[in-house]
Structures are given as structure tokens and as C-alpha cells.
Motif scaffolding. Structure first.
Motif, PDB file in Angstrom:
ATOM      1  N   PHE A  62     -18.277  24.724  62.806  1.00  0.00           N
ATOM      2  CA  PHE A  62     -18.398  25.933  62.106  1.00  0.00           C
ATOM      3  C   PHE A  62     -18.770  27.219  63.510  1.00  0.00           C
ATOM      4  N   CYS A  63     -20.096  26.748  64.013  1.00  0.00           N
ATOM      5  CA  CYS A  63     -20.522  27.523  64.976  1.00  0.00           C
ATOM      6  C   CYS A  63     -21.630  26.787  65.839  1.00  0.00           C
ATOM      7  N   SER A  64     -21.486  26.866  67.119  1.00  0.00           N
ATOM      8  CA  SER A  64     -22.677  26.202  67.897  1.00  0.00           C
ATOM      9  C   SER A  64     -23.765  26.891  68.296  1.00  0.00           C
ATOM     10  N   VAL A 100     -18.368  26.367  55.154  1.00  0.00           N
ATOM     11  CA  VAL A 100     -18.831  25.555  56.315  1.00  0.00           C
ATOM     12  C   VAL A 100     -17.928  24.217  56.637  1.00  0.00           C
ATOM     13  N   ALA A 104     -22.970  22.672  62.735  1.00  0.00           N
ATOM     14  CA  ALA A 104     -23.694  24.096  62.819  1.00  0.00           C
ATOM     15  C   ALA A 104     -25.004  23.739  63.532  1.00  0.00           C
ATOM     16  N   ARG A 105     -25.112  24.666  64.565  1.00  0.00           N
ATOM     17  CA  ARG A 105     -26.439  24.310  65.489  1.00  0.00           C
ATOM     18  C   ARG A 105     -27.128  25.993  65.377  1.00  0.00           C
ATOM     19  N   GLY A 108     -25.707  29.442  64.291  1.00  0.00           N
ATOM     20  CA  GLY A 108     -24.782  29.137  63.271  1.00  0.00           C
ATOM     21  C   GLY A 108     -25.235  28.925  62.022  1.00  0.00           C
ATOM     22  N   LEU A 109     -26.683  28.357  62.023  1.00  0.00           N
ATOM     23  CA  LEU A 109     -27.425  28.379  60.672  1.00  0.00           C
ATOM     24  C   LEU A 109     -27.910  29.474  60.122  1.00  0.00           C
ATOM     25  N   ILE A 112     -25.020  31.147  58.414  1.00  0.00           N
ATOM     26  CA  ILE A 112     -24.867  30.545  56.891  1.00  0.00           C
ATOM     27  C   ILE A 112     -25.834  31.020  55.948  1.00  0.00           C
ATOM     28  N   PHE A 126     -26.157  19.178  61.309  1.00  0.00           N
ATOM     29  CA  PHE A 126     -26.729  20.678  61.412  1.00  0.00           C
ATOM     30  C   PHE A 126     -28.129  20.421  62.303  1.00  0.00           C
TER      31      PHE A 126
END
Length: 264
Positions: A62-64, A100, A104-105, A108-109, A112, A126
Motif C-alpha cells: 500500500f505504502c512504504s 489497504v 504499510a509502514r 503509509g499508516l 490510513i 504494518f
């Protein structure tokens, strides 16, 4: 040379699907991606075709988080940063649903947590990895601590440990943690339910969820009594009540005709 397209917008039914599409760096929050994401969210917020916004990504991540190579390189502050994107999501009168689709890291969290409703994969991983590289989850703490259980956030922020979607749900980061083959159906159902709500009423409800509780009970009741009176006097309320009494759907409810396909 033109910037590559790192964010895409697709309209599916009454949902605007905003997709992060930067697989070469695991959808990291580079200055270019943040600028494009902000522009995309601003565009769909102003677009009358969209009743609901779905935020998702391509690939298995999703997103790093922050683009670390860009951070190390230094340079001037970008025109648009993560705080601007979070503010835009919070301020959007339209509900924003996070789809999601994978890991995600860090930052990215934060994306969310800023969304109104969040659905992710139970098997996804996560992590608030900031402390492990010598930084702190500072900006993302703003949306995350508004959503997450405080005790869970304390442990996860400080340890930087990796956790799965089930724990993300238990901690309050995700509203739903689902199997891979349930992700799109779950998002579609939520979008359909949101589209049954009146647009102005949804915007007002978003604001009161952010504003309450305030520091003073009597003041909260006074303000909300005024909001209630304003809503009952609105054109939406007249239409909604007439539809209920007339045993028909209100004019804004086209949920039965939706085919959102929340997937990118």
C-alpha cells in the motif's frame, strides 16, 4: 521531461478511486507522489460525480512510508507534504475509505489513519518503523492517535515491531481486516452504504465526529442542538423524511445501481 504519473483517479459509479502507482519504490511518499496525491484528492473533493473517495494502491504494498533516498539527498522543502494531504482528507466533505491492498509502514499508516473508514488485508504487515532508523512517528501520530487505542499505539510506536492486519484492527488502525478475496466486496459494500447517506448530512457528520467530545458537556450539547435544528430544516431532511413516509428511496440514494469495483 514531464513527471511520471504516480497517482491515478478512476470514477466507478459514484466512487472516485484514487490509486498510488509508484511500484518502483513501493509507493513511497516522495515529493512528487505527495504533490500528485494532494492534487488528485482536491480534484475528487470538488467533483460532483464523486460521493465517496476510495484510497488504494497498485501492487502488493500500500505504502512504504517516506522516500528515504529522497530524504537523504536533502534539498528544499517540498511545496506539498504529508500534513497537507492529511488535512485534505480530514477536511473532505466526502467520506474517504482506505482500501489497504498490502503492507504499510510509517507514513503509509498515517494515510490510513486519516481516512474515515479503513479496510485492509488480514495477512498484510504494518509497522511504525521510524524509531528503528533514528526518527520519530511525529506527523503520523496526529491522525494515528486520533484513531488508535492509546496503549496499543504506545507499544507499537516505541518498539517499531511488525504486526499483521488482525492486530491493526484490534489496535484501531483498521476497521475491517479481511481475507484477500473479501477486500473488494467489503469496500464495495461500504461504498454502497455510504451512498445511501445524504451528501450534506455526511459532511456534517464527519465534522461532528472530529469535533466531539469537546472540553465542556454543556457547550457540546448547545452546539449540537443548533446543528440538529439546522439539519431538520434542510432540504435534504425534507426529502429524506418525505421519502421515508412515502416508502421510496430518497433522491440521492442510487446505491442499488452502484458498481464501484474498488480495485485499481
Amino acid at each position: 521531461m514531464a513527471e511520471p504519473d504516480l497517482v491515478h483517479v478512476d470514477h466507478r459509479g459514484q466512487a472516485a478511486v484514487v490509486t498510488l502507482d509508484s511500484p518502483h519504490n513501493r509507493n513511497a511518499l516522495s515529493s512528487s507522489l505527495l504533490e500528485q496525491l494532494h492534487a488528485a484528492l482536491a480534484g475528487v473533493t470538488a467533483d460532483d460525480r464523486a460521493r465517496v473517495v476510495v484510497l488504494t494502491a497498485t501492487g502488493t504494498v500500500f505504502c512504504s512510508g517516506a522516500d528515504l533516498k529522497e530524504q537523504l539527498a536533502g534539498g528544499p522543502q517540498p511545496a506539498v507534504g504529508l500534513p497537507d494531504v492529511v488535512t485534505l482528507i480530514y477536511g473532505s466533505p466526502k467520506p474517504v475509505v482506505a482500501r489497504v491492498n498490502g503492507a504499510a509502514r510509517a507514513g503509509g499508516l498515517g494515510l490510513i489513519a486519516a481516512c474515515d473508514l479503513t479496510v485492509g488485508l488480514a495477512r498484510a504487515t504494518f509497522g511504525f518503523s521510524e524509531v528503528r532508523i533514528g526518527v520519530a512517528p511525529a506527523v503520523i501520530a496526529v491522525p494515528c492517535l486520533r484513531r488508535m487505542d492509546r496503549r496499543a499505539a504506545r507499544e507499537l510506536f516505541l518498539t517499531g515491531e511488525t504486526f499483521d492486519g488482525l492486530r491493526a484492527r484490534d489496535a484501531g488502525l483498521l476497521d475491517r481486516a479481511v481475507a484477500d478475496d473479501e477486500l473488494d466486496q467489503t469496500v464495495d459494500v461500504l461504498v454502497g452504504q455510504l451512498c445511501r447517506g445524504a451528501p450534506e448530512a455526511l459532511a456534517v457528520t464527519k465534522r461532528l465526529l472530529q469535533d466531539l467530545p469537546g472540553p465542556d458537556l454543556d457547550e457540546d450539547l448547545r452546539r449540537m442542538a443548533a446543528v440538529s435544528a439546522e439539519r431538520f430544516a434542510s432540504a435534504e431532511a425534507r426529502e429524506g423524511i418525505a421519502a421515508l413516509l412515502g416508502k421510496r428511496e430518497p433522491s440521492w440514494d442510487t446505491s442499488s445501481a452502484l458498481a464501484t469495483g474498488g480495485r485499481p
